[in-house]
Design an enzyme around this catalytic site. Structure first.
Site, PDB file in Angstrom:
ATOM      1  N   ASN A  58      31.659  31.038  42.237  1.00 51.78           N
ATOM      2  CA  ASN A  58      31.321  31.803  41.025  1.00 51.78           C
ATOM      3  C   ASN A  58      32.105  31.249  39.843  1.00 51.78           C
ATOM      4  O   ASN A  58      32.836  30.271  39.981  1.00 51.78           O
ATOM      5  CB  ASN A  58      31.609  33.289  41.246  1.00 51.78           C
ATOM      6  CG  ASN A  58      33.058  33.524  41.593  1.00 51.78           C
ATOM      7  OD1 ASN A  58      33.953  33.250  40.796  1.00 51.78           O
ATOM      8  ND2 ASN A  58      33.312  33.984  42.815  1.00 51.78           N
ATOM      9  N   ASP A 106      31.187  37.706  48.063  1.00 51.38           N
ATOM     10  CA  ASP A 106      30.803  38.829  48.916  1.00 51.38           C
ATOM     11  C   ASP A 106      30.032  38.347  50.142  1.00 51.38           C
ATOM     12  O   ASP A 106      29.962  39.046  51.152  1.00 51.38           O
ATOM     13  CB  ASP A 106      29.946  39.818  48.118  1.00 51.38           C
ATOM     14  CG  ASP A 106      30.803  40.586  47.120  1.00 51.38           C
ATOM     15  OD1 ASP A 106      31.911  40.999  47.504  1.00 51.38           O
ATOM     16  OD2 ASP A 106      30.382  40.740  45.960  1.00 51.38           O
ATOM     17  N   LYS A 118      26.159  16.852  56.271  1.00 45.85           N
ATOM     18  CA  LYS A 118      25.450  17.144  55.028  1.00 45.85           C
ATOM     19  C   LYS A 118      23.984  17.503  55.321  1.00 45.85           C
ATOM     20  O   LYS A 118      23.316  16.787  56.078  1.00 45.85           O
ATOM     21  CB  LYS A 118      25.514  15.901  54.123  1.00 45.85           C
ATOM     22  CG  LYS A 118      24.890  16.108  52.777  1.00 45.85           C
ATOM     23  CD  LYS A 118      24.976  14.839  51.952  1.00 45.85           C
ATOM     24  CE  LYS A 118      24.082  14.963  50.740  1.00 45.85           C
ATOM     25  NZ  LYS A 118      23.827  13.685  50.114  1.00 45.85           N
ATOM     26  N   PHE A 132      40.069  45.090  40.596  1.00 52.21           N
ATOM     27  CA  PHE A 132      39.221  44.833  39.433  1.00 52.21           C
ATOM     28  C   PHE A 132      37.792  45.196  39.808  1.00 52.21           C
ATOM     29  O   PHE A 132      37.461  45.305  40.998  1.00 52.21           O
ATOM     30  CB  PHE A 132      39.288  43.356  39.026  1.00 52.21           C
ATOM     31  CG  PHE A 132      40.395  43.058  38.053  1.00 52.21           C
ATOM     32  CD1 PHE A 132      41.715  43.093  38.460  1.00 52.21           C
ATOM     33  CD2 PHE A 132      40.108  42.748  36.731  1.00 52.21           C
ATOM     34  CE1 PHE A 132      42.744  42.820  37.566  1.00 52.21           C
ATOM     35  CE2 PHE A 132      41.125  42.463  35.825  1.00 52.21           C
ATOM     36  CZ  PHE A 132      42.438  42.505  36.240  1.00 52.21           C
ATOM     37  N   LYS A 154      34.067  52.237  43.121  1.00 51.63           N
ATOM     38  CA  LYS A 154      34.962  51.265  43.767  1.00 51.63           C
ATOM     39  C   LYS A 154      36.360  51.846  43.932  1.00 51.63           C
ATOM     40  O   LYS A 154      37.026  51.621  44.944  1.00 51.63           O
ATOM     41  CB  LYS A 154      35.017  49.960  42.960  1.00 51.63           C
ATOM     42  CG  LYS A 154      33.818  49.080  43.231  1.00 51.63           C
ATOM     43  CD  LYS A 154      33.803  47.775  42.477  1.00 51.63           C
ATOM     44  CE  LYS A 154      32.475  47.068  42.750  1.00 51.63           C
ATOM     45  NZ  LYS A 154      32.145  46.014  41.844  1.00 51.63           N
ATOM     46  N   LYS A 197      37.334  51.906  47.766  1.00 51.27           N
ATOM     47  CA  LYS A 197      38.317  50.882  48.132  1.00 51.27           C
ATOM     48  C   LYS A 197      39.719  51.445  48.244  1.00 51.27           C
ATOM     49  O   LYS A 197      40.671  50.707  48.520  1.00 51.27           O
ATOM     50  CB  LYS A 197      38.270  49.726  47.131  1.00 51.27           C
ATOM     51  CG  LYS A 197      36.952  48.940  47.205  1.00 51.27           C
ATOM     52  CD  LYS A 197      36.940  47.747  46.271  1.00 51.27           C
ATOM     53  CE  LYS A 197      35.610  47.031  46.294  1.00 51.27           C
ATOM     54  NZ  LYS A 197      35.663  45.700  46.899  1.00 51.27           N
TER      55      LYS A 197
HETATM   56  O1  PMT Z   1      39.173  34.394  36.539  1.00 46.43           O
HETATM   57  P1  PMT Z   1      38.668  34.622  35.118  1.00 46.43           P
HETATM   58  O2  PMT Z   1      37.761  33.517  34.654  1.00 46.43           O
HETATM   59  O3  PMT Z   1      39.795  34.911  34.165  1.00 46.43           O
HETATM   60  O4  PMT Z   1      37.729  35.915  35.143  1.00 46.43           O
HETATM   61  C1  PMT Z   1      38.289  37.182  35.364  1.00 46.43           C
HETATM   62  C2  PMT Z   1      37.445  38.020  36.346  1.00 46.43           C
HETATM   63  C3  PMT Z   1      36.109  38.352  35.723  1.00 46.43           C
HETATM   64  C4  PMT Z   1      37.230  37.256  37.659  1.00 46.43           C
HETATM   65  C5  PMT Z   1      38.293  39.312  36.623  1.00 46.43           C
HETATM   66  O5  PMT Z   1      38.505  39.993  35.426  1.00 46.43           O
HETATM   67  C6  PMT Z   1      37.575  40.232  37.611  1.00 46.43           C
HETATM   68  O6  PMT Z   1      36.745  41.050  37.268  1.00 46.43           O
HETATM   69  N1  PMT Z   1      37.931  40.084  38.929  1.00 46.43           N
HETATM   70  C7  PMT Z   1      37.248  40.755  40.032  1.00 46.43           C
HETATM   71  C8  PMT Z   1      35.974  40.042  40.380  1.00 46.43           C
HETATM   72  C9  PMT Z   1      35.223  40.697  41.520  1.00 46.43           C
HETATM   73  O7  PMT Z   1      35.038  40.106  42.533  1.00 46.43           O
HETATM   74  O8  PMT Z   1      34.869  41.952  41.282  1.00 46.43           O
HETATM   75  P2  PMT Z   1      34.064  42.892  42.341  1.00 46.43           P
HETATM   76  O9  PMT Z   1      33.659  44.070  41.532  1.00 46.43           O
HETATM   77  O10 PMT Z   1      33.016  42.109  43.013  1.00 46.43           O
HETATM   78  O11 PMT Z   1      35.172  43.291  43.404  1.00 46.43           O
HETATM   79  C10 PMT Z   1      35.941  44.470  43.294  1.00 46.43           C
HETATM   80  C11 PMT Z   1      37.362  44.236  43.780  1.00 46.43           C
HETATM   81  O12 PMT Z   1      37.367  43.925  45.177  1.00 46.43           O
HETATM   82  C12 PMT Z   1      38.078  43.100  43.094  1.00 46.43           C
HETATM   83  O13 PMT Z   1      39.412  43.502  42.895  1.00 46.43           O
HETATM   84  C13 PMT Z   1      37.989  41.940  44.087  1.00 46.43           C
HETATM   85  O14 PMT Z   1      39.098  41.071  43.982  1.00 46.43           O
HETATM   86  C14 PMT Z   1      38.002  42.698  45.417  1.00 46.43           C
HETATM   87  N2  PMT Z   1      37.254  42.010  46.478  1.00 46.43           N
HETATM   88  C15 PMT Z   1      35.917  41.798  46.366  1.00 46.43           C
HETATM   89  C16 PMT Z   1      35.216  41.214  47.408  1.00 46.43           C
HETATM   90  C17 PMT Z   1      35.931  40.833  48.564  1.00 46.43           C
HETATM   91  N3  PMT Z   1      35.300  40.249  49.585  1.00 46.43           N
HETATM   92  N4  PMT Z   1      37.240  41.054  48.645  1.00 46.43           N
HETATM   93  C18 PMT Z   1      37.919  41.623  47.627  1.00 46.43           C
HETATM   94  O15 PMT Z   1      39.139  41.813  47.720  1.00 46.43           O
END
Ligand code: PMT
Length: 421
Positions: free
Chosen positions: A210, A279, A289, A324, A338, A342
């Site tokens: 991503n 995810d 490949k 986040f 969330k 979470k």
């Molecule tokens: O890195 P930058 O370019 O500065 O951009 C910042 C950002 C947009 C990446 C950051 O601000 C942000 O939003 N980070 C979280 C991205 C994310 O995966 O969000 P989510 O809503 O999909 O996940 C929710 C939370 O679960 C997040 O804290 C994530 O780290 C966590 N997660 C998600 C999926 C997973 N398999 N494991 C996790 O721990």
């Protein structure tokens, strides 16, 4: 706190009037010092009315010898009273004088006499800004610890376009707050931070990923280390340098990130999950490949482990978890969901479709959702400033815990001793 605002002679001098108001809104007491050239652009009366303080203009301004003597020692008194010297707008001339130690008026004398931190926000013609002399002076000042708020690019009063416009109020304020936040108020914390993207391999040459640059997570890591925390940064692939004082572990996939988090979390008192973890990953990662064929192919994806949820499920009561939420719609609703699902203490939501927010930019726009039902929305700010605000909230939650009689567990202190950078 007392800020001395130096105003020098440029078209942007009028913008300093609004800056006085913004500083006051942040509870700073503002003492304005104007250079002679600044008074050609705006009157001291404007600043006196706004700041409620006499504006200081000249070093030798009085009619009598006594008045001159009083004025000559005033810069020492102001220097001693000042918690921070901010110069906005700062002309090429004032930067040169500061860099070379010329003290020929009140502001330049104050600069030399003061030991307070200094922030300058330059504004000038683009060629003056780009000139080797100005850039050399800026380097000298930067090397001496002066914080420089770089000018914005755009259409300038001189009719040219390029860097030279006084930076925005919020950026200047963010720099002021950043410089004043030299407290080491996170020394009791060991914080695990995840940052950056993950890469999920399809075959030896291709992967799913991503747009995360890691900037948000690294900003939190840097700010936390500066404030005295021990910081463990678990980072996906990024082009960023490890912030000073931070212990970094590089990972590639969600699975590797999970393993690193599991290994280090037990030593930590809190965690901030800023990484954009995939995810889904390919159900099969081909050993060779994948060859190009004629028809379309279908990829089977399987969910990755939700690292934040897994860790938060097991967290001890004293551990604080900040997650986040990267959203593109129904931000508040999804973020609250969330927060609950979470088991986080705080979710920092960003609408990643908004201009100047989310992936791969230096700013972000966030709303913080707390487990107690509160939410706090912040305007577009540099990620470095938002990192500070998030850490301020983490400390506030820690203080609330302690008020409720929940200390950082003794067992945690024991495990911390085993950890060293
Ligand atoms: O890195 P930058 O370019 O500065 O951009 C910042 C950002 C947009 C990446 C950051 O601000 C942000 O939003 N980070 C979280 C991205 C994310 O995966 O969000 P989510 O809503 O999909 O996940 C929710 C939370 O679960 C997040 O804290 C994530 O780290 C966590 N997660 C998600 C999926 C997973 N398999 N494991 C996790 O721990």
């Amino acid at each position: 706190m007392r800020i001395t605002l130096g105003v020098t002679g440029g078209v942007a001098a009028y913008k300093a009037a609004e800056l006085v108001r913004r500083l006051q809104q942040d509870n700073f007491t503002v003492q304005v010092v104007m250079t002679r050239a600044a008074r050609e652009f705006i009157t001291p009366l404007t600043f006196a009315a706004l700041s409620g303080q006499k504006v200081i203009t000249d070093l030798f301004a009085g009619d009598s010898q006594d008045a001159n003597l009083e004025s000559a020692i005033e810069h020492i008194a102001v220097a001693q009273r000042t918690d921070l010297l901010l110069v906005a707008p700062a002309t090429a001339d004032i930067l040169a004088k500061f860099a070379r130690g010329i003290a020929d008026d009140f502001l330049t004398t104050l600069y030399l006499a003061s030991t307070a931190p200094v922030v300058v926000a330059p504004a000038m013609n683009v060629n003056m800004w780009n000139h080797a002399a100005t850039q050399e002076n800026l380097k000298l000042l930067r090397d001496r610890g002066v914080a420089i708020v770089a000018p914005d690019e755009g259409y300038l009063a001189c009719g040219m376009t390029g860097p030279g416009r006084l930076a925005g109020q919020e950026e200047i304020l963010a720099a002021v707050r950043q410089v004043l936040r030299t407290k080491r108020d996170l020394e009791a914390e060991t914080i695990l931070i995840t940052a950056g993207p993950t890469r999920e391999d399809l075959d030896p040459v291709r992967y799913l990923t991503n747009r995360s640059s890691g900037k948000m997570g690294y900003a939190v890591a840097e700010a936390a280390a500066r404030r005295g925390a021990k910081v463990i940064l678990v980072s996906g692939p990024t082009a960023l340098e490890t912030p000073e004082g931070v212990t970094r572990f590089d990972v590639r996939s969600a699975e590797e990130m999970y393993a690193a988090v599991l290994a280090h979390f037990p030593k930590c008192s809190s965690a901030v999950f800023a990484a954009a973890v995939a995810d889904y990953r390919p159900a099969i990662s081909a050993l060779q490949k994948i060859k190009r064929g004629k028809g379309s192919i279908t990829l089977e994806l399987q969910p990755t482990v939700d690292i934040l949820s897994m860790v938060a499920r097991e967290k001890k009561a004293f551990r604080l978890i900040v997650g986040f939420a990267a959203e593109t719609e129904n931000v508040a609703q999804n973020a609250r969901k969330k927060l609950e699902s979470k088991n986080a203490d705080l979710i920092v939501a960003n609408d990643v479709t908004a201009q100047g927010a989310g992936f791969d930019v230096d700013t972000n726009i966030i709303t913080m959702f707390f487990a107690d039902g509160r939410d706090v929305t912040l305007p577009k700010l540099p990620k470095a400033e938002l990192a500070q605000r998030i850490l301020d909230e983490l400390l506030r939650m820690r203080a609330a815990q302690e008020k409720n009689g929940l200390e950082l567990a003794a067992g945690f202190h024991a495990t911390r001793k085993e950890f060293s950078h």
